[in-house]
Design a protein around this motif. Structure first.
Motif: not given
Length: 207
Positions: A44-46, A9-17, A19-26
């Motif tokens: 972890i990607a959404h 829950a604390q991982l920082r979200a980085s939107p894809w260029k 716009g199709g998803g979001v990545t949270r690097e561990i």
């Protein structure tokens, strides 16, 4: 090198260029490495919409569905080559493929979350497994454990500051390490019938 603890829950979200998803690097190695010079990377990607996966030349990938309806992976050029066609629709079943491949992802039933491991070919390789009850992981110089369901007790035995450390991982929390040869004893500490722990070991590529 100490063990690093994290909460999903604390991982920082980085939107894809695109716009199709979001990545949270561990974690990645070397620390602070960019997408062109990492040895290994875990995230972890959404995935929120259909689209092409990024191509990573010289990189091997393992993707594992965490939640959601999953995604159909197929060749971006329309090929039906079995080596690049896979239905990632069953949670916690790792699937390995080459980052060189041009892959298109089509959502099967709404958005999904995926656990992603990437390794630089010729530098290191990853073993990704799902543990269910009790197991001892062989020593590895780098790795990660993430509790998906259930509470897990981890005993880390190594040669550096992490030697003899004990950690309790609740659901959606984990730990990772690098630059210390650790063996980990992992045991589910409750009676959860669907207990699951993701385990990643990195080992140097044989030369």
């Amino acid at each position: 090198m100490p063990i690093h603890l994290f909460e999903r829950a604390q991982l920082r979200a980085s939107p894809w260029k695109n716009g199709g998803g979001v990545t949270r690097e561990i974690a990645c190695h070397p620390p602070q490495a960019g997408m062109q010079n990492f040895d290994w990377r875990i995230s972890i990607a959404h995935i929120g919409s259909d689209g092409d996966f990024s191509v990573f030349a010289g990189v091997d990938r393992v993707i594992t569905l965490l939640e959601g309806g999953g995604v159909q992976l197929s060749s971006a050029d329309g090929s039906t080559d079995d080596s690049v066609l896979h239905a990632l629709d069953t949670p916690l079943q790792p699937f390995a493929f080459s980052g060189d491949a041009a892959v298109h992802g089509r959502l099967l039933n709404g958005g999904c979350h995926d656990f992603n491991v990437m390794t630089r070919r010729g530098v290191c390789q990853a073993e990704v497994r799902v543990l269910r009850r009790h197991e001892t992981l062989l020593p590895a110089s780098a790795g990660l454990l993430m509790a998906i369901r259930g509470t897990w007790q981890v005993q880390a035995d190594g040669t550096d500051a992490a030697n003899g450390q004990q950690h309790t991982l609740g659901a959606q929390t984990g730990l990772w390490w690098h630059d210390d040869m650790l063996a980990c004893q992992c045991q589910c500490a409750d009676s959860a019938p669907d207990a699951a722990l993701l385990a990643v070991r990195f080992t140097p590529t044989p030369r």
